[in-house]
Write a protein that holds these residues in place. Sequence first.
Motif, PDB file in Angstrom:
ATOM      1  N   UNK A 222      91.356 -55.320 -19.311  1.00 41.68           N
ATOM      2  CA  UNK A 222      91.974 -55.414 -20.631  1.00 41.68           C
ATOM      3  C   UNK A 222      91.911 -54.120 -21.433  1.00 41.68           C
ATOM      4  N   UNK A 223      92.759 -54.045 -22.447  1.00 40.18           N
ATOM      5  CA  UNK A 223      92.766 -52.905 -23.348  1.00 40.18           C
ATOM      6  C   UNK A 223      93.624 -51.743 -22.892  1.00 40.18           C
ATOM      7  N   UNK A 224      94.442 -51.941 -21.869  1.00 42.51           N
ATOM      8  CA  UNK A 224      95.256 -50.851 -21.352  1.00 42.51           C
ATOM      9  C   UNK A 224      96.718 -50.989 -21.785  1.00 42.51           C
ATOM     10  N   UNK A 225      97.372 -49.832 -21.899  1.00 41.25           N
ATOM     11  CA  UNK A 225      98.768 -49.774 -22.338  1.00 41.25           C
ATOM     12  C   UNK A 225      99.661 -49.428 -21.148  1.00 41.25           C
ATOM     13  N   UNK A 226     100.755 -50.164 -21.037  1.00 44.05           N
ATOM     14  CA  UNK A 226     101.697 -49.966 -19.940  1.00 44.05           C
ATOM     15  C   UNK A 226     103.059 -49.584 -20.517  1.00 44.05           C
ATOM     16  N   UNK A 227     103.630 -48.487 -20.022  1.00 46.09           N
ATOM     17  CA  UNK A 227     104.953 -48.068 -20.486  1.00 46.09           C
ATOM     18  C   UNK A 227     105.998 -49.067 -19.993  1.00 46.09           C
ATOM     19  N   UNK A 228     106.905 -49.445 -20.886  1.00 46.36           N
ATOM     20  CA  UNK A 228     107.948 -50.409 -20.539  1.00 46.36           C
ATOM     21  C   UNK A 228     109.307 -49.782 -20.814  1.00 46.36           C
ATOM     22  N   UNK A 229     110.016 -49.441 -19.746  1.00 44.24           N
ATOM     23  CA  UNK A 229     111.301 -48.756 -19.872  1.00 44.24           C
ATOM     24  C   UNK A 229     112.414 -49.706 -20.254  1.00 44.24           C
ATOM     25  N   UNK A 230     112.634 -49.872 -21.546  1.00 45.59           N
ATOM     26  CA  UNK A 230     113.623 -50.832 -22.028  1.00 45.59           C
ATOM     27  C   UNK A 230     115.053 -50.420 -21.693  1.00 45.59           C
ATOM     28  N   UNK A 231     115.234 -49.234 -21.176  1.00 40.10           N
ATOM     29  CA  UNK A 231     116.561 -48.746 -20.802  1.00 40.10           C
ATOM     30  C   UNK A 231     117.037 -49.344 -19.488  1.00 40.10           C
ATOM     31  N   UNK A 232     116.136 -49.984 -18.726  1.00 37.39           N
ATOM     32  CA  UNK A 232     116.479 -50.516 -17.405  1.00 37.39           C
ATOM     33  C   UNK A 232     115.798 -51.859 -17.196  1.00 37.39           C
ATOM     34  N   UNK A 233     116.553 -52.963 -17.180  1.00 38.10           N
ATOM     35  CA  UNK A 233     115.949 -54.283 -16.991  1.00 38.10           C
ATOM     36  C   UNK A 233     115.066 -54.386 -15.754  1.00 38.10           C
ATOM     37  N   UNK A 234     115.450 -53.727 -14.667  1.00 36.77           N
ATOM     38  CA  UNK A 234     114.642 -53.810 -13.446  1.00 36.77           C
ATOM     39  C   UNK A 234     113.272 -53.194 -13.647  1.00 36.77           C
ATOM     40  N   UNK A 235     113.189 -52.142 -14.460  1.00 37.25           N
ATOM     41  CA  UNK A 235     111.909 -51.501 -14.713  1.00 37.25           C
ATOM     42  C   UNK A 235     111.054 -52.352 -15.648  1.00 37.25           C
ATOM     43  N   UNK A 236     111.705 -53.067 -16.560  1.00 36.71           N
ATOM     44  CA  UNK A 236     110.968 -53.993 -17.414  1.00 36.71           C
ATOM     45  C   UNK A 236     110.310 -55.066 -16.556  1.00 36.71           C
ATOM     46  N   UNK A 237     111.066 -55.620 -15.623  1.00 36.04           N
ATOM     47  CA  UNK A 237     110.526 -56.650 -14.737  1.00 36.04           C
ATOM     48  C   UNK A 237     109.381 -56.108 -13.893  1.00 36.04           C
ATOM     49  N   UNK A 238     109.494 -54.863 -13.453  1.00 37.53           N
ATOM     50  CA  UNK A 238     108.461 -54.269 -12.606  1.00 37.53           C
ATOM     51  C   UNK A 238     107.104 -54.248 -13.299  1.00 37.53           C
ATOM     52  N   UNK A 239     107.102 -53.930 -14.590  1.00 30.53           N
ATOM     53  CA  UNK A 239     105.818 -53.811 -15.286  1.00 30.53           C
ATOM     54  C   UNK A 239     105.413 -55.073 -16.032  1.00 30.53           C
ATOM     55  N   UNK A 240     106.381 -55.827 -16.530  1.00 35.02           N
ATOM     56  CA  UNK A 240     106.058 -57.002 -17.349  1.00 35.02           C
ATOM     57  C   UNK A 240     105.830 -58.262 -16.516  1.00 35.02           C
ATOM     58  N   UNK A 241     106.443 -58.336 -15.341  1.00 34.63           N
ATOM     59  CA  UNK A 241     106.330 -59.537 -14.508  1.00 34.63           C
ATOM     60  C   UNK A 241     105.663 -59.245 -13.156  1.00 34.63           C
ATOM     61  N   UNK A 242     106.215 -58.266 -12.416  1.00 35.10           N
ATOM     62  CA  UNK A 242     105.735 -58.010 -11.059  1.00 35.10           C
ATOM     63  C   UNK A 242     104.321 -57.431 -11.042  1.00 35.10           C
ATOM     64  N   UNK A 243     104.031 -56.483 -11.931  1.00 36.19           N
ATOM     65  CA  UNK A 243     102.705 -55.870 -11.950  1.00 36.19           C
ATOM     66  C   UNK A 243     101.605 -56.885 -12.261  1.00 36.19           C
ATOM     67  N   UNK A 244     101.713 -57.677 -13.326  1.00 34.75           N
ATOM     68  CA  UNK A 244     100.679 -58.698 -13.562  1.00 34.75           C
ATOM     69  C   UNK A 244     100.532 -59.659 -12.386  1.00 34.75           C
TER      70      UNK A 244
END
Length: 399
Positions: free
Chosen positions: A148-170
């Motif tokens: 916990x306590x970590x920040x992850x960059x979320x590239x809102x310019x590309x839906x696939x990249x959002x999914x990579x960090x917001x859904x797939x990574x967790x």
Amino acid sequence: MKLCTRSSVLVPVLSITMLASGTVSAAQDNADFEWPRLLVIGAAGTSSSSFAFTNGWAPVLQKQVGSVVRVVPEDNDSMRYRRLTERRDITISSVSSADMRFQIEGIDGYAATRPAAQRVLWHGNDTPWGFVTSGDSKLQSLEDLKKGGYRVAKGVFAPAMVTAVADALPAFIGLSDADAKKALSYVPVSSYAENCRSVVEGKADVAYCSPVSSVLSEMEGAPGGIRWLPMNQDNQEGWAQYLKHRPMVTPSKMEMGVSSARGVEGSTSNFVYAVPADTDEEFAYQMAKWFHQSYDTYKGTHPLAARMSLEQFRLYLDRSPLPVHEGTVKYLREIGAWSEQDDAWNEQAKNKMDQWVQARQTAMTEAAKAGVKMDFQNQAFLDILNQHTRNLEGFKSRL
């Protein structure tokens, strides 16, 4: 989970010696073909590998065929899609297979975009991807994020990249949606370069990046440097969960790009050159022919341009679920690089894409009649969309 490397991919029955040769001639020269006066190729932003290697072969094409060839950087993937399929001011788009899936199925930011059938024109490259952090970060593994306590960059310019960090990574590290919200905070970024630089600028602790991008070379030379957090092959359950969200990628070791990434376990995402399905067949045929026969001329213009060989394209076709343009098929068939088995899966892919396009069009018509705002953040619209698409099979790599 078997880790895929380029050396371990099965070679198809077709003769690779023949495929790799840039001297195989087509059945006809079609010397009378009149090339378009202007060819516009859309690529990601100027710091991306997509823009860099496209700028390698584009001048060669211009010199050889006489067209004015322009490479346009468009960092917003949704806008690049619209420019290809709606505005039609882009002739060819460089796009990841993963993002094309999002475009077809209307996932996340693409939910309210006008559905349009596309076709693969040629293979771009097999791009390695991974999760990067700063050299002095406390993080030693992706599993450390669970503390916990970590920040992850979320590239809102590309839906696939959002999914990579917001859904797939967790999912990969075994965090539920609820636990991920507690453990991680997301830093929205508006461009690919900003996304990657965030870890060396102290704005984020982890970013999802490709080691072949020019911005990574810049980051590797920053004070403290960078490190890559392995997507361990042994985490079979993690990979199974990750691929539920990113079904178009394959596990692999990163073998190209900055030295800090080489040998680290990550994933591979293929980039392709895509065109609308109604693109003129003869134009697609001539482009495919040029990509193949001029390969020896442009392969040295950028390291990734070497990944555009017919051999690499053929290997990609053995696992791709995306339909190939009939003009490209015509050329591949002429040189013996297309089989009846390819016809079978390609027809299935075209039918699947048509089903998605039709279902989404029906959903948008229903939403319009009901006065429901078509927006990817409007749950009422998403409910209508899901009603029409829930029984459709999604696109995923033919592993």
